[in-house]
Design a protein around this motif. Structure first.
Motif, PDB file in Angstrom:
ATOM      1  N   ALA A   1       0.809  -1.221   0.000  1.00 19.56           N
ATOM      2  CA  ALA A   1       0.000   0.000   0.000  1.00 19.56           C
ATOM      3  C   ALA A   1       0.839   1.266   0.000  1.00 19.56           C
ATOM      4  O   ALA A   1       0.315   2.354  -0.229  1.00 19.56           O
ATOM      5  CB  ALA A   1      -0.932   0.007   1.212  1.00 19.56           C
ATOM      6  N   ASN A   2       2.132   1.147   0.257  1.00 22.30           N
ATOM      7  CA  ASN A   2       3.032   2.310   0.272  1.00 22.30           C
ATOM      8  C   ASN A   2       4.321   1.933  -0.451  1.00 22.30           C
ATOM      9  O   ASN A   2       5.256   1.404   0.148  1.00 22.30           O
ATOM     10  CB  ASN A   2       3.324   2.753   1.700  1.00 22.30           C
TER      11      ASN A   2
ATOM     12  N   LEU B   1      -3.424  -2.388   7.715  1.00 19.57           N
ATOM     13  CA  LEU B   1      -4.252  -2.215   6.525  1.00 19.57           C
ATOM     14  C   LEU B   1      -4.269  -3.481   5.670  1.00 19.57           C
ATOM     15  O   LEU B   1      -5.287  -3.833   5.067  1.00 19.57           O
ATOM     16  CB  LEU B   1      -3.722  -1.038   5.694  1.00 19.57           C
TER      17      LEU B   1
ATOM     18  N   GLU C   1      -6.462   6.671  12.173  1.00 15.81           N
ATOM     19  CA  GLU C   1      -5.865   6.923  10.867  1.00 15.81           C
ATOM     20  C   GLU C   1      -5.928   5.693   9.964  1.00 15.81           C
ATOM     21  O   GLU C   1      -6.089   5.807   8.744  1.00 15.81           O
ATOM     22  CB  GLU C   1      -4.419   7.408  11.019  1.00 15.81           C
ATOM     23  N   VAL C   2      -5.808   4.501  10.571  1.00 18.53           N
ATOM     24  CA  VAL C   2      -5.909   3.271   9.780  1.00 18.53           C
ATOM     25  C   VAL C   2      -7.359   3.040   9.359  1.00 18.53           C
ATOM     26  O   VAL C   2      -7.632   2.603   8.240  1.00 18.53           O
ATOM     27  CB  VAL C   2      -5.354   2.068  10.564  1.00 18.53           C
TER      28      VAL C   2
ATOM     29  N   GLU D   1      -9.445   5.307   8.652  1.00 17.78           N
ATOM     30  CA  GLU D   1      -9.658   6.211   7.526  1.00 17.78           C
ATOM     31  C   GLU D   1      -9.095   5.605   6.243  1.00 17.78           C
ATOM     32  O   GLU D   1      -9.709   5.690   5.173  1.00 17.78           O
ATOM     33  CB  GLU D   1      -9.010   7.564   7.814  1.00 17.78           C
ATOM     34  N   GLN D   2      -7.927   4.996   6.334  1.00 17.04           N
ATOM     35  CA  GLN D   2      -7.339   4.338   5.161  1.00 17.04           C
ATOM     36  C   GLN D   2      -8.185   3.157   4.704  1.00 17.04           C
ATOM     37  O   GLN D   2      -8.320   2.910   3.500  1.00 17.04           O
ATOM     38  CB  GLN D   2      -5.927   3.866   5.482  1.00 17.04           C
TER      39      GLN D   2
ATOM     40  N   ARG E   1     -10.808   4.658   2.697  1.00 19.00           N
ATOM     41  CA  ARG E   1     -10.278   5.250   1.463  1.00 19.00           C
ATOM     42  C   ARG E   1      -9.926   4.190   0.428  1.00 19.00           C
ATOM     43  O   ARG E   1     -10.150   4.373  -0.772  1.00 19.00           O
ATOM     44  CB  ARG E   1      -9.043   6.079   1.815  1.00 19.00           C
ATOM     45  N   PHE E   2      -9.369   3.079   0.898  1.00 20.30           N
ATOM     46  CA  PHE E   2      -8.910   2.035  -0.018  1.00 20.30           C
ATOM     47  C   PHE E   2      -9.827   0.817  -0.012  1.00 20.30           C
ATOM     48  O   PHE E   2      -9.392  -0.293  -0.303  1.00 20.30           O
ATOM     49  CB  PHE E   2      -7.487   1.599   0.352  1.00 20.30           C
TER      50      PHE E   2
END
Length: 327
Positions: free
Chosen positions: A193-194, A222, A239-240, A242-243, A246-247
């Motif tokens: 993912a990054n 994630l 924050e995770v 939210e990801q 998002r994904f």
């Protein structure tokens, strides 16, 4: 267990390494001893820590920083297994409130190394890593300090962490001018993912023969799949979450592919990293023996060309500079 050279060095490290950031925080000393014993049984010989690991990672908060090294040191003293592991740690983060209790000055590196040796209860560190880049300190000064630590027998190899491609080039060219080996490894965030480091950092590492040590292989949960036992602490972080929203489409495709392969998302994510040619060893930040066993089991997973292509489709990389944006 499989082993690979750490970059261009002659040092062989297990393809899966043990990350100890959780020791003293999420994992108490007794459980940490069990994890390290299991690592030895599984053939894991690369143990990674940092002077700041084990707590809040801030010297103006309650005691915590340095705890990971202390736990490792206590285990080394009681187990007598120092010669069975490649011991890695890091320096850079604040370890006190004075202005020189941080970063990469020769002044701080000398004191930070000696403090780590005391906590680790050993006379040498196999891989001493710069935890972050310090562009206020020239590499001439950094290498002078590292050369002295090597000459004194306190460290054997030097690595970096969280450096950019041009930092690697600057470091290596400066080391070459001093007839010093320079960096043998770079530890960086890297996962499906990054993949940002593929643009410039990975090509630089391959050019200079510096081994890549990815951390956060599961992208803070994630890529871990739906937690079954409530253990995915980081995946529950805001924050995770939210990801995850998002994904959501990519994650759905990814988890479908993993189901077809018959492996968990966590296993596939780590197996993908082990298929990347720049990677020497990956950091498994295992809080339990069971998590470490899962990470080691990924060595048996062979991802064919079609599967790797499908993973690239789901989680596309940025390409390699400058072709990715100029050609």
């Amino acid at each position: 267990m499989e082993y690979a050279h750490l970059g261009r060095s002659g040092l062989l490290v297990s393809r899966v390494g043990l990350g100890t950031m959780n020791f003293g925080d999420a994992t108490d000393e007794a459980d940490a001893f069990g994890v390290m014993d299991t690592a030895i049984e599984l053939g894991v010989n690369f143990f990674d820590s940092a002077d700041v690991y084990g707590g809040p990672q801030s010297p103006d908060m309650e005691k915590g920083y340095g705890t990971s090294e202390e736990i490792i040191g206590n285990w080394l003293k009681t187990s007598g297994r120092r010669d069975e592991i490649i011991l890695a740690t890091k320096a850079y983060q604040p370890m006190g409130l004075r202005p020189n209790d941080r970063r990469l000055s020769a002044y701080h590196l000398k004191r930070a190394c000696e403090a780590s040796l005391r906590r680790l209860q050993t006379d040498h560190i196999d891989l001493y890593q710069m935890h972050h880049v310090d562009r206020a300190t020239p590499f001439e000064e950094i290498w002078q300090a590292m050369e002295q630590l090597v000459a004194e027998g306190k460290i054997t190899y030097v690595g970096s962490s969280n450096h950019a491609g041009w930092d690697i080039a600057t470091a290596q060219l400066t080391a070459r001018s001093r007839h010093f080996l320079g960096l043998v490894s770079e530890q960086s965030i890297y996962n499906l993912a990054n993949r940002a480091i593929e643009q410039e950092l990975v090509p630089a590492l391959r050019h200079f023969g510096v081994g890549l040590i990815p951390y956060a292989p599961l992208a803070s949960g994630l890529l871990a799949g739906v937690p079954q036992d409530g253990a995915a602490v980081r995946r529950r972080a805001p924050e995770v979450q939210e990801q995850l929203r998002r994904f959501s489409d990519q994650i759905a495709d990814y988890e479908r592919l993993c189901a077809e392969l018959g492996h968990s998302p966590a296993e596939v994510a780590q197996a993908w990293l082990l298929h990347q040619p720049a990677v020497s060893t990956l950091i498994a930040g295992s809080r339990t023996k069971e998590q470490l066993e899962v990470a080691v089991d990924t060595l048996t997973i062979d991802l064919d060309a079609a599967t790797l292509a499908e993973l690239d489709r789901i989680w596309p990389g940025p390409g390699v500079a400058p072709q990715s944006y100029a050609w």
